[in-house]
Design an enzyme around this catalytic site. Structure first.
Site, short mmCIF file in Angstrom:
data_model
loop_
_atom_site.label_atom_id
_atom_site.label_comp_id
_atom_site.label_asym_id
_atom_site.label_seq_id
_atom_site.Cartn_x
_atom_site.Cartn_y
_atom_site.Cartn_z
N ASP A 23 4.93 -5.94 7.32
CA ASP A 23 6.22 -6.36 7.90
C ASP A 23 7.17 -5.20 8.12
O ASP A 23 8.20 -5.36 8.77
CB ASP A 23 6.89 -7.38 6.97
CG ASP A 23 6.13 -8.68 6.96
OD1 ASP A 23 5.64 -9.07 8.03
OD2 ASP A 23 6.00 -9.29 5.88
N HIS A 52 7.25 -14.01 2.22
CA HIS A 52 5.96 -14.01 2.93
C HIS A 52 6.25 -13.55 4.36
O HIS A 52 6.65 -12.41 4.56
CB HIS A 52 5.39 -15.43 2.83
CG HIS A 52 3.95 -15.59 3.26
ND1 HIS A 52 3.15 -14.55 3.64
CD2 HIS A 52 3.18 -16.71 3.37
CE1 HIS A 52 1.95 -15.00 3.96
NE2 HIS A 52 1.95 -16.32 3.81
N HIS A 93 3.27 -5.46 -2.30
CA HIS A 93 2.27 -6.46 -1.93
C HIS A 93 1.51 -6.89 -3.17
O HIS A 93 1.26 -6.06 -4.05
CB HIS A 93 1.29 -5.89 -0.89
CG HIS A 93 0.57 -6.95 -0.15
ND1 HIS A 93 -0.58 -7.51 -0.63
CD2 HIS A 93 0.87 -7.58 1.01
CE1 HIS A 93 -0.98 -8.43 0.22
NE2 HIS A 93 -0.11 -8.50 1.22
N1 COA Z 1 11.22 -3.47 -3.61
C1 COA Z 1 11.46 -2.99 -4.84
N2 COA Z 1 10.69 -3.24 -5.90
C2 COA Z 1 9.64 -4.03 -5.73
C3 COA Z 1 9.31 -4.56 -4.46
C4 COA Z 1 10.15 -4.25 -3.38
N3 COA Z 1 9.92 -4.73 -2.16
N4 COA Z 1 8.21 -5.31 -4.56
C5 COA Z 1 7.83 -5.25 -5.84
N5 COA Z 1 8.69 -4.49 -6.54
C6 COA Z 1 8.60 -4.19 -7.98
C7 COA Z 1 9.15 -5.34 -8.79
O1 COA Z 1 10.53 -5.20 -9.01
C8 COA Z 1 8.33 -5.22 -10.05
O2 COA Z 1 8.82 -4.13 -10.79
P1 COA Z 1 8.84 -4.16 -12.40
O3 COA Z 1 7.38 -4.26 -12.79
O4 COA Z 1 9.46 -2.87 -12.76
O5 COA Z 1 9.62 -5.37 -12.77
C9 COA Z 1 6.96 -4.82 -9.53
O6 COA Z 1 7.22 -4.12 -8.32
C10 COA Z 1 6.02 -5.99 -9.27
O7 COA Z 1 6.68 -6.89 -8.39
P2 COA Z 1 6.41 -8.47 -8.29
O8 COA Z 1 7.58 -9.13 -7.65
O9 COA Z 1 5.94 -8.99 -9.61
O10 COA Z 1 5.18 -8.49 -7.28
P3 COA Z 1 4.53 -9.77 -6.63
O11 COA Z 1 3.11 -9.46 -6.48
O12 COA Z 1 4.90 -11.02 -7.37
O13 COA Z 1 5.27 -9.86 -5.22
C11 COA Z 1 5.86 -9.44 -3.00
C12 COA Z 1 4.75 -9.34 -4.07
C13 COA Z 1 5.28 -9.07 -1.64
C14 COA Z 1 6.39 -10.87 -2.93
C15 COA Z 1 6.99 -8.45 -3.40
O14 COA Z 1 6.49 -7.13 -3.37
C16 COA Z 1 8.20 -8.59 -2.49
O15 COA Z 1 9.06 -9.46 -2.73
N6 COA Z 1 8.31 -7.72 -1.42
C17 COA Z 1 9.40 -7.84 -0.49
C18 COA Z 1 9.12 -8.95 0.50
C19 COA Z 1 8.05 -8.58 1.50
O16 COA Z 1 8.08 -7.52 2.11
N7 COA Z 1 7.12 -9.53 1.70
C20 COA Z 1 6.05 -9.38 2.68
C21 COA Z 1 4.72 -9.29 2.02
S1 COA Z 1 3.47 -8.94 3.23
#
Ligand code: COA
Length: 374
Positions: free
Chosen positions: A311, A222, A261
């Site tokens: 971010d 987050h 996201h």
């Molecule tokens: N880098 C690489 N791949 C990513 C990714 C990232 N930052 N974010 C998502 N993905 C991919 C996942 O591996 C997954 O791929 P798959 O379908 O092939 O398995 C797909 O995208 C969906 O990801 P998921 O983790 O299920 O999405 P979510 O909605 O649960 O999570 C976040 C959203 C923001 C938590 C996630 O994108 C993340 O961890 N981002 C990095 C942390 C970040 O920047 N957070 C700030 C948010 S404002």
């Protein structure tokens, strides 16, 4: 047993009705009170955004004047809290310091226990006013420096930079900080907002609810991502190492911080605004690394709807304002406290305790086995 629909991580499950913020994740649009974020960033101030969210409408000139004066006069902390801040081990993460201090502040607020919504509104103003002071005081205390008391002649953003760095920022720096705060002020039903609303819905106090928000925001999935992004740029080191770094990380199924996201499946509009500031401000190599990471990531995973989020560029902006990396998430909190408070106040007008359910995956009708027979 009832057959409930289940959505892991509550994806697409509405938890409340709200008029505060709307996100169009497909088009990459964000609105506070129906007004596009770009307009707020260009024409408003953090003070006005915060009050608009609390009131759920644009304030009048007089309302804003009174609110601004209340913020300016509520910034400082009780002496006992300042002593506590100096007593904290310097290696404490600033988000932990913020969480602990906000928790403690409850004991110094005579209205803290009140369930009256007007009292909770006044507490929200005090919290918004004090967040920058807590962060700046802790940052100076841990570096064995004297605190810099708030200057009531400065705006919320300018005063924060002043208390942090000990010198009045330039007008441009203050505006950049102001816009960063505007962009982070609210974001619909995210993890920290939901956490604070869950606590508030039990009719616990405002301080406990806001502490829950801080605690949720602290995590790297987050608010903690902005800190992780800058660490990643440092780790990458130079533009020519970007592709190798990303290839290796993706091959190991690692998430690239600052990307992806739950709601945006395209470019986060806040990232677009921050990118412009980063481009103008950053005279260091991080901006070049960031642009390369962005291009390469979009090429590799853009088809999955993974784009830079808020971010990704905020860290570069804060870094060029000479702000230490572990203060990036606290800055997010300094802005978001307005959103948390606004959602809490809105929800409490027609409160119902949050009590979801779980899908039971265990067995039933088993029998207890005494410990010496297991
Ligand atoms: N880098 C690489 N791949 C990513 C990714 C990232 N930052 N974010 C998502 N993905 C991919 C996942 O591996 C997954 O791929 P798959 O379908 O092939 O398995 C797909 O995208 C969906 O990801 P998921 O983790 O299920 O999405 P979510 O909605 O649960 O999570 C976040 C959203 C923001 C938590 C996630 O994108 C993340 O961890 N981002 C990095 C942390 C970040 O920047 N957070 C700030 C948010 S404002």
């Amino acid at each position: 047993m009832k057959d409930y629909p289940f959505s892991k991580g509550l994806e697409d499950v509405p938890a409340a009705e709200s008029v505060l913020t709307y996100i169009d994740g497909q088009e990459g649009k964000l609105y506070y009170l129906g007004i596009p974020i770009e307009e707020w960033a260009e024409k408003s101030t953090y003070e006005e955004v915060a009050l608009s969210l609390l009131l759920r409408r644009l304030p009048t000139k007089d309302e804003l004047k009174v609110f601004d004066a209340a913020l300016r006069s509520s910034r400082d902390l009780p002496d006992e809290i300042i002593d506590f801040i100096y007593d904290l081990p310097p290696e404490t993460h600033p988000m932990s310091a913020l969480r602990s201090v906000v928790s403690l502040l409850e004991s110094y607020d005579e209205e803290a226990k009140s369930q009256d919504l007007d009292a909770k509104f006044r507490i929200s103003i005090r919290l918004i006013a004090k967040f920058p002071t807590i962060v700046a005081y802790f940052d100076r205390a841990r570096r064995d420096k004297d605190i810099v008391r708030p200057d009531p002649s400065l705006t919320h953003a300018a005063n924060f930079l002043y208390m942090l760095r000990g010198e009045v920022p330039t007008e441009y720096e203050a505006r950049v900080m102001d816009v960063a705060l505007i962009l982070h002020a609210d974001h619909e039903m995210n993890a920290s907002t939901f956490a604070s609303m869950v606590v508030a819905s039990t009719l616990s106090d405002m301080y406990s609810a806001i502490v829950a928000g801080i605690s949720a925001l602290k995590g790297p999935l987050h608010g903690g991502a902005n800190e992780a992004v800058l660490k990643m740029f440092k780790e990458i080191g130079s533009v020519d190492k970007v592709e190798k770094y990303i290839d290796e990380a993706l091959a190991q199924n690692k998430k690239i911080m600052g990307f992806g996201h739950r709601v945006y499946k395209t470019y986060d509009p806040r990232a677009r605004i921050l990118k412009k500031f980063a481009e103008k401000l950053a005279k260091n190599k991080y901006y070049k690394i960031a642009v390369k990471v962005e291009d390469y990531m979009i090429k590799k995973v853009g088809h999955k709807g993974i784009f830079p989020n808020v971010d990704f560029y905020s860290g570069i902006v804060y870094n060029s304002l000479k702000i230490r990396t572990d203060l990036f998430t606290p800055i997010f909190a300094i802005a978001r406290v307005a959103g948390w408070a606004a959602h809490i106040l809105e929800y409490l007008e027609d409160n119902r305790i949050f009590r979801p359910s779980a899908i039971y995956k265990g067995e039933i009708d088993k029998h207890y086995i005494p410990i010496d027979q297991r």
